[in-house]
Design a protein around this motif. Sequence first.
Motif, PDB file in Angstrom:
ATOM      1  N   SER A 313       0.824  -1.211   0.000  1.00 14.49           N
ATOM      2  CA  SER A 313       0.000   0.000   0.000  1.00 14.49           C
ATOM      3  C   SER A 313       0.857   1.260   0.000  1.00 14.49           C
ATOM      4  N   SER A 314       2.144   1.126   0.336  1.00 18.75           N
ATOM      5  CA  SER A 314       3.013   2.298   0.430  1.00 18.75           C
ATOM      6  C   SER A 314       4.200   2.272  -0.523  1.00 18.75           C
ATOM      7  N   ILE A 315       4.658   1.086  -0.901  1.00 11.38           N
ATOM      8  CA  ILE A 315       5.804   1.015  -1.806  1.00 11.38           C
ATOM      9  C   ILE A 315       5.479   0.084  -2.967  1.00 11.38           C
ATOM     10  N   GLY A 316       6.103   0.342  -4.102  1.00  7.12           N
ATOM     11  CA  GLY A 316       5.838  -0.417  -5.320  1.00  7.12           C
ATOM     12  C   GLY A 316       5.076   0.415  -6.327  1.00  7.12           C
ATOM     13  N   TYR A 356      -4.255  -3.147   0.851  1.00  6.76           N
ATOM     14  CA  TYR A 356      -3.204  -3.926   1.482  1.00  6.76           C
ATOM     15  C   TYR A 356      -3.017  -3.455   2.924  1.00  6.76           C
ATOM     16  N   GLU A 357      -2.903  -4.396   3.829  1.00  2.00           N
ATOM     17  CA  GLU A 357      -2.725  -4.056   5.240  1.00  2.00           C
ATOM     18  C   GLU A 357      -1.337  -3.491   5.475  1.00  2.00           C
ATOM     19  N   ALA A 358      -1.266  -2.406   6.230  1.00  3.35           N
ATOM     20  CA  ALA A 358       0.019  -1.766   6.513  1.00  3.35           C
ATOM     21  C   ALA A 358       0.903  -2.705   7.326  1.00  3.35           C
ATOM     22  N   GLN A 359       2.207  -2.602   7.103  1.00  3.30           N
ATOM     23  CA  GLN A 359       3.191  -3.347   7.882  1.00  3.30           C
ATOM     24  C   GLN A 359       4.280  -2.361   8.312  1.00  3.30           C
ATOM     25  N   ILE A 360       4.207  -1.906   9.535  1.00  3.90           N
ATOM     26  CA  ILE A 360       5.127  -0.898  10.044  1.00  3.90           C
ATOM     27  C   ILE A 360       6.302  -1.596  10.727  1.00  3.90           C
ATOM     28  N   VAL A 361       7.505  -1.343  10.232  1.00  2.00           N
ATOM     29  CA  VAL A 361       8.707  -1.972  10.791  1.00  2.00           C
ATOM     30  C   VAL A 361       9.812  -0.931  10.916  1.00  2.00           C
ATOM     31  N   ASN A 362      10.860  -1.295  11.633  1.00  3.84           N
ATOM     32  CA  ASN A 362      12.047  -0.456  11.700  1.00  3.84           C
ATOM     33  C   ASN A 362      12.717  -0.401  10.331  1.00  3.84           C
ATOM     34  N   ARG A 363      13.038   0.798   9.885  1.00  2.00           N
ATOM     35  CA  ARG A 363      13.756   0.931   8.612  1.00  2.00           C
ATOM     36  C   ARG A 363      15.066   0.156   8.662  1.00  2.00           C
ATOM     37  N   GLY A 364      15.748   0.174   9.824  1.00  2.00           N
ATOM     38  CA  GLY A 364      17.010  -0.536   9.958  1.00  2.00           C
ATOM     39  C   GLY A 364      16.877  -2.041   9.827  1.00  2.00           C
TER      40      GLY A 364
END
Length: 715
Positions: A313-316, A356-364
Amino acid sequence: MGLTKSHILAVLCMLFFMADTSAQTTHSIARQWNEVLLDAIRKDKARPTVHARNLFHSSVIMFDAFAVYDEEAHPLLLDGGWVDYEVDFYGVDFVEDGEERVELVEEAINYGMYRLLSHRFEESPGALISLAEIESLFLSHGGDIGYTSLDYISDGGAALGNFLAFNMIAFGLQDGSNEVNGYANQYYLPSNPELYIELDAGNPGLVNPNSWQPINLSEFIGQSGVASVETPEFLGPEWGNVMSFSIPESERSVFTRDGDAYSVWMDQGSPPLIDVNTTEGFEDPYQWGFSMVLRWSAHMDPADGVMMDISPSSIGNLSQDLFELDYEDYDLIYNWEEGGDVSEGHSENPFTGSVYEAQIVNRGDYSRVLAEFWADGPDSETPPGHWFVLLNYVSDHPDFTPRWHGEGEELDRLEWDILSYFTLGGTVHDAAIAAWSHKGWYDYLRPVSALRWMADRGQCTNPDEPSFNLAGLPLVEGWSDMVGLSDPLFPNLTDVGKTKVHAWKGPGYIVNPESDVAGVDWILAENWWPYQRPSFVTPPFAGYISGHSTFSRAAAEVMTVITGDAFFPGGMGEFLAPQNEFLIFEDGPSQDVVLQWATYRDASDQCSLSRIWGGIHPPADDIPGRRLGLQVATYALSQADFFINLSPSGPSNTCAADLSGNGSIGVEDMLTLLSSFGTNVDDFGNSGSADFNSDGIIGVDDMLAFLSLYGTTCP
C-alpha cells in the motif's frame, strides 16, 4: 553441532517459496531436475554468468525433449536455432498415444539432464554432494548409467536424452564462454592495483577513479564456503562474446582496448565519470550517486527509531517512464536522504478487492533484511537462480492456474514447467550476456573503491573550510562533517581534517554474529565497509551495470507476460524473515519482517534498491540495468514464443510462414522471403511478417525459422 544462522537461512529461503501444495502431491520431472540444478548452484562458486548459462542450457535440454515429440513446438538446439552450430538431427516419428509421448519426453529429460549436469558440476567445490544428488534423481526415474546409446530414432527417449546432452556439451565448448579452460579470462587486465581493505585506510593506490579495482582479503570466502587467499579476478569481463538466445546481431557494438575486442549488447552508454579538473562537486552525478550509497549506509540500524510501512500500500508501482531519465535527474527517482524510491504503492489488492494491510517496521530491519535477502551470500542460487525459485513459488501457489500468457487451455504441470523454464532460462542467459558485456567494456569501479578514494580527497562543500577538494565527499549537517581538534570521537591529531560520516560501523564491531549488531555511528569515511560479510566485501567484477537490476527486471517482465498477470497469485508474494534468525553476519532483525510484493516488477525494483543499501551499487549502475532488462525480455519473449508456437503474440501455427497465403509453405513463400532478405521489417498483408524473430530485420535467423517449416501445410 547445532544449526547456524547460515543453515537456518538456507532452509528459510527454500521453505519461503513453498505455498500450500495440497492440490499437487508431486512435481513434474522438469521441476525435480530444476530443483537439483538450483541446489548444485548453491554448492558451487558464485558465478552468475556461468549459472545463468547452466539454467538456460538445462532448459533447452528439457524443451527440445518436449518439442521433438510435440506437434506445434520447434526444437532450438536440434533445429539449428544457433546459426553457428548445426546438429545432424533427422526427427522422430510422431507418437499418437499421449501417455507414451509423455513417457518418452520424461525419459529424454532424465537422461539429458543427468548427462549435462554431471558434466557441468564435476569440478564444482560441492561436487561430492551435487553429483550424488544428480545420480540419485536419475536412478529414481529408472535411469541406467551404463546406457549410452545416441540412436534416438530406434532407441527412444533415453537415447534422445543422451543425444541432446552430447550436443549441448559440444555446443557449450565453442559458444564463446571458454568453458574448456574453466571460463578463464583470456585478455582482460585491471587498470588499478588491489585495495588492501583490511590494512589500508582510504584508497591510497587507486590510479583511475573510473575503473574497477580488485579487493585483497586475507581470506576470501565465496558462495561455496571454500576459502581462498588469492585476490579474486574479475568474473566474466569477456562474457559479451558468449552466444545469446535471442539478441539480434544488430544490437552488438564492438569496442577495442589494448588491441582486444569487447562486444557490448544493447549499449546503454557510459556511466558517469569523474574528472578531478572539471567536477563541480556534489552536483556531479558521480559524487551524488556514490555519496547516496554512503548516506543509505546510515539506515542499517534498527535502534535509530525510524519506522516505515513496507506493505504494497506504500511502496511499489514505480513508473517505468523514470528509467529513461538522465543521470542528472535521478533525484526524481530516489530519496537521497531517507532511502527508497518515489513509488507510492497500490490502491488495492486486485485479487481480494481490499486495501493492502500496513506493515510498520524499523527501517534498519527492513534495509538489512532486504540487503541480505537479495545478496549472493552462502547457499545462494545467484540472481538468475533466485528468479527460478520465484517462478517455482508462483507455479505452486494454490491461486495460480498455468495458462500460457494467461490465455487458452490449462497446461499440465510438465508442459508449464518446460515452457516457463525455457523462456526464463533464455532470458536470464541473455541478461547475463548483456549486463556483463557492459561490465567488461566500461570497467566501472564499486562504491567501496570510489568512496574511500573520495574520502582521501577531502570535502567538496565549503571552500573556506579545511581539506576542500571538489572531488571529495559532501558535508551534510547531522550526517557528515570534518574531524576537528579535540574531537572526542577521533582524538588522534592525524585524523584532524579528515571526513567523518554517520554510517554502518562495519564488521570490526561484530565479534559474535549470533548476538552482536554493529549499528550506526560516526566513523572515518576512509574506513567505510559495505553492508556485506567481511570475507566477501563486494562482488569481484565491475559495477556498471547492475547484474541484479538486469536479471530482475528481465525476469519480472517474463513472469508478467507468461502468467498473463502483473500481480503475484492472490495479489501478493511474501517472505518472512524471523526475528533474530534471518541475518547472517550480525544479529537480527529485531522483529519479524515480511518482505511483500504486489507485482513481479515490485519485487524487481526492491531487489535493485537492496544493492544500494548493501553498499554494492550506486544509482548509475541500477537504472540502466533495469532499462536493459526490459530490452532483454522483449527479445527473449519473442524468441521463446516462436519456438513454443503457442502464444498469440508470436506465430500461432505453421501458417506464420505462409507468406503467399495459399495454405502451404513452399517455393512462392521462399521467393517472397528472399525478395525482402536483408531489409527492415516488411508486412505482407494478412499472411504475417517475414520477420519471424521480431528483431526488426529480415535475416539469417528468419530464414532458418522459415526452413524449419518448409514443406508443411496450414491446418
